[in-house]
Design a protein around this motif. Structure first.
Motif, PDB file in Angstrom:
ATOM      1  N   SER A 103      -4.976   4.358 -10.110  1.00  0.00           N
ATOM      2  CA  SER A 103      -5.843   5.204  -9.500  1.00  0.00           C
ATOM      3  C   SER A 103      -5.336   5.712  -8.002  1.00  0.00           C
ATOM      4  O   SER A 103      -4.994   4.674  -7.360  1.00  0.00           O
ATOM      5  CB  SER A 103      -7.140   4.908  -9.783  1.00  0.00           C
ATOM      6  N   GLU A 104      -5.875   6.786  -7.711  1.00  0.00           N
ATOM      7  CA  GLU A 104      -5.543   7.126  -6.245  1.00  0.00           C
ATOM      8  C   GLU A 104      -6.018   5.992  -5.272  1.00  0.00           C
ATOM      9  O   GLU A 104      -5.807   6.264  -4.026  1.00  0.00           O
ATOM     10  CB  GLU A 104      -6.110   8.605  -5.758  1.00  0.00           C
ATOM     11  N   ARG A 105      -7.005   5.288  -5.524  1.00  0.00           N
ATOM     12  CA  ARG A 105      -7.633   4.421  -4.695  1.00  0.00           C
ATOM     13  C   ARG A 105      -7.098   3.207  -4.586  1.00  0.00           C
ATOM     14  O   ARG A 105      -7.242   2.402  -3.738  1.00  0.00           O
ATOM     15  CB  ARG A 105      -9.316   4.372  -5.103  1.00  0.00           C
ATOM     16  N   ASP A 106      -6.045   3.008  -5.684  1.00  0.00           N
ATOM     17  CA  ASP A 106      -5.327   1.626  -5.630  1.00  0.00           C
ATOM     18  C   ASP A 106      -4.434   1.455  -4.190  1.00  0.00           C
ATOM     19  O   ASP A 106      -3.973   2.459  -3.516  1.00  0.00           O
ATOM     20  CB  ASP A 106      -4.463   1.651  -6.941  1.00  0.00           C
ATOM     21  N   ARG A 107      -3.966   0.084  -4.108  1.00  0.00           N
ATOM     22  CA  ARG A 107      -3.129  -0.032  -2.960  1.00  0.00           C
ATOM     23  C   ARG A 107      -1.774   0.646  -3.073  1.00  0.00           C
ATOM     24  O   ARG A 107      -1.250   0.742  -4.156  1.00  0.00           O
ATOM     25  CB  ARG A 107      -2.989  -1.550  -2.578  1.00  0.00           C
ATOM     26  N   THR A 108      -1.076   1.360  -1.995  1.00  0.00           N
ATOM     27  CA  THR A 108       0.256   1.846  -2.077  1.00  0.00           C
ATOM     28  C   THR A 108       0.919   1.261  -0.688  1.00  0.00           C
ATOM     29  O   THR A 108       1.606   2.081  -0.330  1.00  0.00           O
ATOM     30  CB  THR A 108      -0.143   3.342  -1.861  1.00  0.00           C
ATOM     31  N   ASP A 109       0.702   0.129  -0.479  1.00  0.00           N
ATOM     32  CA  ASP A 109       1.397  -0.472   0.801  1.00  0.00           C
ATOM     33  C   ASP A 109       2.438  -1.378   0.353  1.00  0.00           C
ATOM     34  O   ASP A 109       2.738  -2.383   1.014  1.00  0.00           O
ATOM     35  CB  ASP A 109       0.614  -1.032   1.451  1.00  0.00           C
ATOM     36  N   GLN A 110       2.777  -1.329  -0.939  1.00  0.00           N
ATOM     37  CA  GLN A 110       3.782  -2.216  -1.309  1.00  0.00           C
ATOM     38  C   GLN A 110       5.055  -1.519  -2.097  1.00  0.00           C
ATOM     39  O   GLN A 110       5.496  -1.805  -3.279  1.00  0.00           O
ATOM     40  CB  GLN A 110       3.307  -3.254  -2.341  1.00  0.00           C
ATOM     41  N   PRO A 111       5.708  -0.424  -1.251  1.00  0.00           N
ATOM     42  CA  PRO A 111       6.620   0.236  -1.937  1.00  0.00           C
ATOM     43  C   PRO A 111       7.814  -0.812  -2.360  1.00  0.00           C
ATOM     44  O   PRO A 111       8.251  -1.585  -1.946  1.00  0.00           O
ATOM     45  CB  PRO A 111       7.157   1.355  -0.943  1.00  0.00           C
ATOM     46  N   ALA A 112       8.646  -0.195  -3.521  1.00  0.00           N
ATOM     47  CA  ALA A 112       9.737  -1.124  -4.185  1.00  0.00           C
ATOM     48  C   ALA A 112      10.989  -0.532  -3.576  1.00  0.00           C
ATOM     49  O   ALA A 112      12.147  -0.741  -3.736  1.00  0.00           O
ATOM     50  CB  ALA A 112       9.595  -1.346  -5.582  1.00  0.00           C
ATOM     51  N   SER A 113      10.956   0.764  -2.888  1.00  0.00           N
ATOM     52  CA  SER A 113      12.338   1.277  -2.740  1.00  0.00           C
ATOM     53  C   SER A 113      12.189   2.251  -1.647  1.00  0.00           C
ATOM     54  O   SER A 113      10.862   2.745  -1.037  1.00  0.00           O
ATOM     55  CB  SER A 113      12.649   2.431  -3.714  1.00  0.00           C
ATOM     56  N   LEU A 114      13.132   2.586  -0.828  1.00  0.00           N
ATOM     57  CA  LEU A 114      13.095   3.278   0.619  1.00  0.00           C
ATOM     58  C   LEU A 114      12.603   4.596   0.352  1.00  0.00           C
ATOM     59  O   LEU A 114      11.623   5.328   1.032  1.00  0.00           O
ATOM     60  CB  LEU A 114      14.484   3.268   1.325  1.00  0.00           C
ATOM     61  N   TYR A 115      12.757   5.114  -0.906  1.00  0.00           N
ATOM     62  CA  TYR A 115      12.402   6.452  -1.558  1.00  0.00           C
ATOM     63  C   TYR A 115      10.951   6.469  -1.570  1.00  0.00           C
ATOM     64  O   TYR A 115      10.066   7.439  -0.869  1.00  0.00           O
ATOM     65  CB  TYR A 115      12.776   6.766  -2.864  1.00  0.00           C
ATOM     66  N   ALA A 116      10.355   5.371  -2.016  1.00  0.00           N
ATOM     67  CA  ALA A 116       8.869   5.309  -2.261  1.00  0.00           C
ATOM     68  C   ALA A 116       8.235   5.224  -0.834  1.00  0.00           C
ATOM     69  O   ALA A 116       7.207   5.690  -0.546  1.00  0.00           O
ATOM     70  CB  ALA A 116       8.490   3.992  -2.984  1.00  0.00           C
ATOM     71  N   ALA A 117       8.899   4.267  -0.076  1.00  0.00           N
ATOM     72  CA  ALA A 117       8.316   4.007   1.354  1.00  0.00           C
ATOM     73  C   ALA A 117       8.416   5.325   2.117  1.00  0.00           C
ATOM     74  O   ALA A 117       7.395   5.722   2.984  1.00  0.00           O
ATOM     75  CB  ALA A 117       9.264   3.138   2.461  1.00  0.00           C
ATOM     76  N   THR A 118       9.383   6.200   2.007  1.00  0.00           N
ATOM     77  CA  THR A 118       9.216   7.739   2.579  1.00  0.00           C
ATOM     78  C   THR A 118       8.235   8.780   2.230  1.00  0.00           C
ATOM     79  O   THR A 118       7.517   9.569   2.784  1.00  0.00           O
ATOM     80  CB  THR A 118      10.764   8.400   2.901  1.00  0.00           C
ATOM     81  N   LYS A 119       7.755   8.473   1.033  1.00  0.00           N
ATOM     82  CA  LYS A 119       6.857   9.315   0.446  1.00  0.00           C
ATOM     83  C   LYS A 119       5.431   8.694   0.980  1.00  0.00           C
ATOM     84  O   LYS A 119       4.712   9.549   1.000  1.00  0.00           O
ATOM     85  CB  LYS A 119       6.920   9.435  -1.007  1.00  0.00           C
ATOM     86  N   LYS A 120       5.404   7.468   1.005  1.00  0.00           N
ATOM     87  CA  LYS A 120       4.080   6.794   1.513  1.00  0.00           C
ATOM     88  C   LYS A 120       4.051   7.379   2.760  1.00  0.00           C
ATOM     89  O   LYS A 120       3.064   7.666   3.330  1.00  0.00           O
ATOM     90  CB  LYS A 120       4.235   5.222   1.223  1.00  0.00           C
TER      91      LYS A 120
ATOM     92  N   TYR B 273      19.141   6.076  -5.582  1.00  0.00           N
ATOM     93  CA  TYR B 273      20.094   6.589  -4.584  1.00  0.00           C
ATOM     94  C   TYR B 273      19.711   6.217  -3.065  1.00  0.00           C
ATOM     95  O   TYR B 273      20.742   6.166  -2.187  1.00  0.00           O
ATOM     96  CB  TYR B 273      20.154   8.029  -4.854  1.00  0.00           C
ATOM     97  N   ALA B 274      18.676   5.822  -2.731  1.00  0.00           N
ATOM     98  CA  ALA B 274      18.242   5.451  -1.436  1.00  0.00           C
ATOM     99  C   ALA B 274      18.837   4.102  -1.053  1.00  0.00           C
ATOM    100  O   ALA B 274      19.150   4.100   0.306  1.00  0.00           O
ATOM    101  CB  ALA B 274      16.600   5.089  -1.446  1.00  0.00           C
ATOM    102  N   MET B 275      19.705   3.317  -1.523  1.00  0.00           N
ATOM    103  CA  MET B 275      20.235   2.258  -1.417  1.00  0.00           C
ATOM    104  C   MET B 275      21.605   2.732  -0.856  1.00  0.00           C
ATOM    105  O   MET B 275      22.271   2.167  -0.025  1.00  0.00           O
ATOM    106  CB  MET B 275      20.449   1.119  -2.436  1.00  0.00           C
ATOM    107  N   GLU B 276      22.069   3.952  -1.269  1.00  0.00           N
ATOM    108  CA  GLU B 276      23.425   4.595  -1.019  1.00  0.00           C
ATOM    109  C   GLU B 276      23.286   5.050   0.163  1.00  0.00           C
ATOM    110  O   GLU B 276      24.194   5.259   1.026  1.00  0.00           O
ATOM    111  CB  GLU B 276      23.867   5.331  -2.266  1.00  0.00           C
ATOM    112  N   ASN B 277      22.403   6.026   0.193  1.00  0.00           N
ATOM    113  CA  ASN B 277      22.167   7.014   1.372  1.00  0.00           C
ATOM    114  C   ASN B 277      20.878   7.013   1.855  1.00  0.00           C
ATOM    115  O   ASN B 277      20.082   7.945   2.038  1.00  0.00           O
ATOM    116  CB  ASN B 277      22.669   8.336   0.914  1.00  0.00           C
ATOM    117  N   PRO B 278      20.432   6.097   2.432  1.00  0.00           N
ATOM    118  CA  PRO B 278      19.042   5.845   3.119  1.00  0.00           C
ATOM    119  C   PRO B 278      18.895   7.055   4.204  1.00  0.00           C
ATOM    120  O   PRO B 278      17.629   7.354   4.134  1.00  0.00           O
ATOM    121  CB  PRO B 278      18.689   4.486   3.952  1.00  0.00           C
ATOM    122  N   GLY B 279      19.748   7.248   5.060  1.00  0.00           N
ATOM    123  CA  GLY B 279      19.407   8.277   5.872  1.00  0.00           C
ATOM    124  C   GLY B 279      19.181   9.833   5.455  1.00  0.00           C
ATOM    125  O   GLY B 279      18.309  10.239   6.043  1.00  0.00           O
ATOM    126  N   SER B 280      19.546   9.974   4.029  1.00  0.00           N
ATOM    127  CA  SER B 280      18.960  11.417   3.653  1.00  0.00           C
ATOM    128  C   SER B 280      17.669  11.393   3.354  1.00  0.00           C
ATOM    129  O   SER B 280      16.881  12.494   3.278  1.00  0.00           O
ATOM    130  CB  SER B 280      19.903  11.876   2.513  1.00  0.00           C
TER     131      SER B 280
END
Ligand code: UGA
Length: 438
Positions: A238-255, A188-195
């Motif tokens: 694992s929590e120590r793995d890299r998390t700098d390649q989000p595949a969605s805006l949703y993931a990017a906002t959580k990061k 849904y992040a592609m439909e309504n990024p603002g939310s």
């Protein structure tokens, strides 16, 4: 730019009566009259032009999508002695060493289950939810009814409403905040990024701003997401793995939320624990999630879109049952240390944690469909589709050893048993006289 020229020209003409001498009144009055008329005409032109541009451009280019603004413009009623009494009663602690917990997103799937569990063990619980219409709000209302019957009041309001949050802390000195309010859903992040920006970033910052300034500061446990692992290929995650390649805006906002948490911990001494949930499912779940709408569509005889990766690659998820997640949330609250700041100032280092809450056994989506077929006793019309490029990742798999060690987290429900409970709830909820299957 062309509109700016007449404006700056008009601006250079005197505009306040005090700048003119009275004796030259008649001549200047005429000049002024003409100037005023001309000014009025130009300003009207500029004003009308601006309105026209606004209306022509707003549907396509406004950063706030129509449905988001509709939700944001909603006004909520809160305040007054009766309301305050309800708030206090709901947050009343009934067990020795119990907590007073503000649960944001309390009418949501995880929020409802966590609120009920906290209430059952004697903690004081106050819910907060904006009841938005991302999915059928009547399901949220039904969850609200469930919580009301167990003594949990849900205040209707948005985490972006600073005055409301301040009021809540004025009425109840919450020891903990379980922050589960968010814009969920990957696609849904592609439909309504603002939310996503509105709830997961602006709303989170607003909540932290209030939490940092109240006395005492609460400890905060909040929902991050397995999606932060994005394109990470090292398994299990694992929590120590890299998390700098989000595949969605949703993931990017959580990061972004995880980084924001770091900042508020660092500057203000807020105790913060982020929980990376892995595809949580179960009774009272979210209708936008695959297991839920697959069930609905299987019963309707509709075809089921099953994603597969390139070269017939399996798409799989570490589906995690809601009761296991609830135990993880309670474990996080129970082991959360106090925040160290006061009066908006840090007094010492505070706890900052991040945990995976998964099931540690990924299941292919096609197996999910097979389990549902057996439970519902229907044959699926499978429609195998290429994994769309809309934010989905191919697989998730949690390493939970850190959560096991620190929180005593130990998931016990496999997908088959969990879905059995979900299907029983689903059939009862939708055909048990409450609602027809949509
Ligand atoms: O783990 C998480 O952190 C996330 O889990 C879910 O996201 P997702 O795992 O994508 O869950 P679903 O949307 O229910 O999808 C489950 C699986 O079904 C697949 N799928 C989905 C839709 C569809 O039409 N067909 C299909 O095969 C997806 O690719 C995915 O592998 C939630 O929707 C997110 O809010 C949450 O943050």
């Amino acid at each position: 730019m062309s509109q700016l020229k007449p404006m700056s020209h008009i601006d250079s003409a005197p505009s306040t009566p005090g700048k003119f001498k009275m004796e030259k009144a008649s001549y200047f009055n005429r000049v002024r009259w003409h100037t005023s008329l001309a000014k009025l005409a130009v300003w009207s032109f500029v004003f009308l032009g601006a309105i026209l541009i606004f209306f022509l451009r707003s549907p396509a280019s406004s950063p706030v999508p129509a449905d988001l603004s509709r939700r944001s413009l909603r006004t909520y009623n809160w305040g007054g002695p009766v309301w305050e009494k309800r708030v206090r009663a709901s947050a009343q602690i009934r067990s020795r060493n119990g907590f007073a917990v503000l649960v944001t997103g309390a009418a949501g799937f995880v929020g409802t289950h966590v609120s009920a569990a906290l209430k059952r063990r004697g903690d004081g619980v106050l819910g907060l939810d904006n009841f938005n219409d991302y999915y059928d709000p009547s399901l949220k209302r039904a969850r609200q009814g469930l919580l009301e019957r167990s003594g949990v009041y849900i205040v209707e309001g948005d985490i972006n409403d600073e005055a409301l949050l301040r009021k809540l802390f004025e009425v109840v000195p919450f020891t903990h905040v379980m922050h589960l309010a968010a814009q969920a859903g990957v696609r849904y992040a592609m439909e309504n990024p603002g939310s996503y920006v509105h709830s997961n970033i602006a709303g989170f910052v607003n909540l932290l701003e209030v939490c940092k300034s109240v006395n005492p500061q609460p400890a905060i446990v909040w929902a991050s997401s397995s999606s932060v692992y994005g394109l990470n290929t090292k398994v299990p995650f694992s929590e120590r793995d890299r998390t700098d390649q989000p595949a969605s805006l949703y993931a990017a906002t959580k990061k972004a939320g995880e980084e924001i948490a770091h900042t508020y911990n660092h500057i203000y001494g807020l105790s913060l624990t982020g929980l990376r949930f892995f595809t949580v499912y179960g009774p009272w779940g979210r209708p936008d999630m695959a297991y839920f709408f697959f069930t609905r569509d299987l019963l309707k005889g509709k075809s089921i879109p099953i994603f597969e990766a390139a070269n017939h690659g399996t798409v799989a998820r570490d589906f995690t049952y809601i009761d296991d997640i609830v135990r993880g949330c309670l474990g996080a609250l129970d082991t959360a240390e106090k925040s160290t700041g006061s009066g908006g100032k840090k007094r010492g280092p505070a706890q900052l944690r991040i945990f995976n809450l998964g099931n540690t056994s990924p299941v292919p989506v096609s197996d999910l469909v097979s389990i549902l077929e057996r439970l519902l006793k229907v044959k699926a019309k499978r429609n195998i589709m290429k994994l769309p490029r809309n934010g989905d990742v191919q697989f998730t798999h949690a390493n939970i050893s850190y959560a096991q060690m620190e929180l005593g987290y130990k998931p016990t429900t496999d997908l088959q048993s969990g879905l059995k409970k979900f299907v029983r709830w689903y059939l009862n909820y939708y055909s048990g006289g409450k609602k027809a299957v949509e």
